[in-house]
Scaffold this motif. Sequence first.
Motif, PDB file in Angstrom:
ATOM      1  N   TYR A  33      42.228  22.883  -6.088  1.00  0.00           N
ATOM      2  CA  TYR A  33      42.772  21.206  -6.760  1.00  0.00           C
ATOM      3  C   TYR A  33      42.180  20.189  -7.541  1.00  0.00           C
ATOM      4  O   TYR A  33      42.571  19.333  -7.832  1.00  0.00           O
ATOM      5  CB  TYR A  33      43.386  20.134  -5.384  1.00  0.00           C
ATOM      6  N   GLY A  34      40.564  20.479  -7.468  1.00  0.00           N
ATOM      7  CA  GLY A  34      40.175  19.983  -8.238  1.00  0.00           C
ATOM      8  C   GLY A  34      39.063  18.847  -8.470  1.00  0.00           C
ATOM      9  O   GLY A  34      37.717  18.606  -8.909  1.00  0.00           O
ATOM     10  N   VAL A  35      39.230  18.197  -7.439  1.00  0.00           N
ATOM     11  CA  VAL A  35      38.629  16.772  -6.873  1.00  0.00           C
ATOM     12  C   VAL A  35      38.727  17.281  -5.841  1.00  0.00           C
ATOM     13  O   VAL A  35      39.498  16.831  -4.097  1.00  0.00           O
ATOM     14  CB  VAL A  35      39.279  15.357  -7.405  1.00  0.00           C
ATOM     15  N   ALA A  36      36.739  16.328  -4.808  1.00  0.00           N
ATOM     16  CA  ALA A  36      36.523  16.515  -3.203  1.00  0.00           C
ATOM     17  C   ALA A  36      36.111  15.509  -2.955  1.00  0.00           C
ATOM     18  O   ALA A  36      35.847  14.725  -4.608  1.00  0.00           O
ATOM     19  CB  ALA A  36      35.791  17.886  -3.211  1.00  0.00           C
ATOM     20  N   VAL A  37      36.217  14.733  -2.234  1.00  0.00           N
ATOM     21  CA  VAL A  37      34.821  13.846  -1.889  1.00  0.00           C
ATOM     22  C   VAL A  37      34.612  14.223  -0.477  1.00  0.00           C
ATOM     23  O   VAL A  37      35.032  14.765  -0.048  1.00  0.00           O
ATOM     24  CB  VAL A  37      36.018  12.388  -1.655  1.00  0.00           C
ATOM     25  N   LYS A  38      33.004  14.837  -0.477  1.00  0.00           N
ATOM     26  CA  LYS A  38      32.459  14.323   0.854  1.00  0.00           C
ATOM     27  C   LYS A  38      30.946  13.916   1.697  1.00  0.00           C
ATOM     28  O   LYS A  38      31.042  12.537   0.889  1.00  0.00           O
ATOM     29  CB  LYS A  38      31.366  14.977   0.528  1.00  0.00           C
ATOM     30  N   CYS A  39      31.910  13.979   2.566  1.00  0.00           N
ATOM     31  CA  CYS A  39      30.685  12.925   3.914  1.00  0.00           C
ATOM     32  C   CYS A  39      29.327  13.143   3.610  1.00  0.00           C
ATOM     33  O   CYS A  39      29.447  14.605   3.682  1.00  0.00           O
ATOM     34  CB  CYS A  39      31.383  13.177   5.295  1.00  0.00           C
ATOM     35  N   ALA A  40      28.688  12.675   4.138  1.00  0.00           N
ATOM     36  CA  ALA A  40      27.418  13.268   4.435  1.00  0.00           C
ATOM     37  C   ALA A  40      26.817  14.564   5.033  1.00  0.00           C
ATOM     38  O   ALA A  40      27.785  14.129   6.939  1.00  0.00           O
ATOM     39  CB  ALA A  40      25.984  12.105   4.546  1.00  0.00           C
ATOM     40  N   THR A  41      26.235  15.647   5.475  1.00  0.00           N
ATOM     41  CA  THR A  41      26.574  16.404   6.370  1.00  0.00           C
ATOM     42  C   THR A  41      24.558  16.626   6.080  1.00  0.00           C
ATOM     43  O   THR A  41      23.777  16.254   5.461  1.00  0.00           O
ATOM     44  CB  THR A  41      26.669  17.257   5.658  1.00  0.00           C
ATOM     45  N   ILE A  42      24.857  16.970   8.699  1.00  0.00           N
ATOM     46  CA  ILE A  42      23.459  17.715   8.251  1.00  0.00           C
ATOM     47  C   ILE A  42      22.572  18.303   7.686  1.00  0.00           C
ATOM     48  O   ILE A  42      23.747  19.980   8.120  1.00  0.00           O
ATOM     49  CB  ILE A  42      23.500  17.611  10.138  1.00  0.00           C
ATOM     50  N   THR A  43      22.012  18.932   7.279  1.00  0.00           N
ATOM     51  CA  THR A  43      20.993  19.816   7.134  1.00  0.00           C
ATOM     52  C   THR A  43      20.269  21.063   8.666  1.00  0.00           C
ATOM     53  O   THR A  43      19.447  20.073   8.586  1.00  0.00           O
ATOM     54  CB  THR A  43      20.305  20.287   5.887  1.00  0.00           C
ATOM     55  N   PRO A  44      20.762  21.767   8.925  1.00  0.00           N
ATOM     56  CA  PRO A  44      20.253  22.506   9.990  1.00  0.00           C
ATOM     57  C   PRO A  44      18.994  22.618   9.976  1.00  0.00           C
ATOM     58  O   PRO A  44      18.480  23.159   9.013  1.00  0.00           O
ATOM     59  CB  PRO A  44      21.035  23.572  10.943  1.00  0.00           C
ATOM     60  N   ASN A  45      18.170  22.025  10.540  1.00  0.00           N
ATOM     61  CA  ASN A  45      16.761  22.552  10.878  1.00  0.00           C
ATOM     62  C   ASN A  45      16.255  23.026  12.633  1.00  0.00           C
ATOM     63  O   ASN A  45      17.335  22.896  12.981  1.00  0.00           O
ATOM     64  CB  ASN A  45      14.948  21.764  10.763  1.00  0.00           C
ATOM     65  N   HIS A  46      14.883  23.186  12.754  1.00  0.00           N
ATOM     66  CA  HIS A  46      14.515  24.073  14.177  1.00  0.00           C
ATOM     67  C   HIS A  46      15.176  22.644  14.977  1.00  0.00           C
ATOM     68  O   HIS A  46      15.915  23.261  15.738  1.00  0.00           O
ATOM     69  CB  HIS A  46      12.838  24.059  14.160  1.00  0.00           C
TER      70      HIS A  46
END
Length: 403
Positions: free
Chosen positions: A67-80
């Motif tokens: 589609y060419g366009v996206a909007v993204k919410c902040a996400t957790i980058t997993p750690n221990h």
Amino acid sequence: MDKIQMTTPLVEMDGDEMTRILWKMIKEELLLPYIDLNTEYYDLGLEHRNETDDQVTVDAAEATKKYGVAVKCATITPNHARMKEYDLKKMYKSPNGTIRAILDGTVFRTPIVVKGIEPCVRNWKKPITIARHAYGDIYKNTELHVDKPGKAELVYTTEDGEETRSLIHEFKTPGVVMGMHNMEASVESFARSCFNFALDTKQDLWFGAKDTISKTYDAKFKEIFQRIYEEEFEEKFDKAGLTYFYSLIDDIVARVMKAEGGFIWACKNYDGDVMSDMVSSAFGSLAMMTSVLVSPDGYYEYEAAHGTVQRHYYRHLEGKETSTNSVATIFAWTGALRKRGELDGNEELRAFADKLEKAVVSTIEDGKMTKDLAVITSLKHPKVLSSLEFIKAVRETLDDLLD
Ligand code: NAP
Ligand code: MG
């Protein structure tokens, strides 16, 4: 009022924690009442990433290509700690890393400038956008500590066994050695993304590296930018009245400090890491910084530069009121809606994005803001609002603008 129609879907990537809460509020208060929102929804919340073995992140990136366009919410980058907290099957990679690997591209970060939140640098009047090359150099390095006398050499062996060597240093005493690399194709796509973004946003492009010292490595970056500029962009820049210039990174730093802003600063990977933190904090707050990934094929993914604001989320879970700044997340939406509007020739959608941004800025300039801004504003007696109150205040301003 009839709701604004959308002809092509926007890829919507939901996320985690406090920003997921803000996401819902923004949609309910600022988007759904005005737009017949046409999105293809992907839930990148950590629980759903875990359920799908992270396939959802890959699907969302592939949809962005479609589609060419996206909007993204902040996400957790997993750690221990997150592994335990969410009982994860494995330590998934950063969603942004996964998306970037699929779309390939450059991240542009721009501060949102409002009156009352003054940059520390007095002469900065307009935003400065940092374009950071996101591949290689020190981030993919190999390092050694040496503690016996000897010599370190750089050795390159071709597939058919031909060797090239050059001496790095003859060590008499202990020391450290490092090897790093980059690829011409990566630098080329970085350059194209920068030139395209400059044309797109009608701003000049500055690029700095250290080719006087690094006569092969940094010189290659300089050469590639210059070649691509001359071959593909010079005419377009001339037509648009824009300039591209290269200078030594230290000269660029000095010029940036004395400039008014309103340009794009292309940085090598490490420089971009360091300089984007300097620029964003000098402009006031990470919560006032937008971020867009632009791929060389012309796909766009918009998001806020900050994380999921975990501390505020835990307060929220305890039932306490939060005052979390939603500005960068709102601007992620407006950026994506405006781009969708441009690509689809949907003038109404574009105009709405402009008005919503204007509503956010005037609400703050009117003295209504979240706590993070209230503590740094030069406005007298700011009114500190909760997360939801701020979004509702923006809605009131927006309704006035739309009347
Ligand atoms: P963060 O979410 O950016 O928050 C760090 C601190 O900055 C907050 O505790 C808060 O300070 C302040 N802050 C940030 N955004 C704010 C906002 N919108 N409004 C008000 N204050 C704000 O970083 P983090 O706590 O280090 O990371 C939390 C999670 O986010 C991590 O799991 C990380 O993996 C993830 N993350 C995701 C992205 C992304 O998806 N792009 C980027 C970075 C981090 P006070 O608590 O002092 O109020
Ligand atoms: Mg950094």
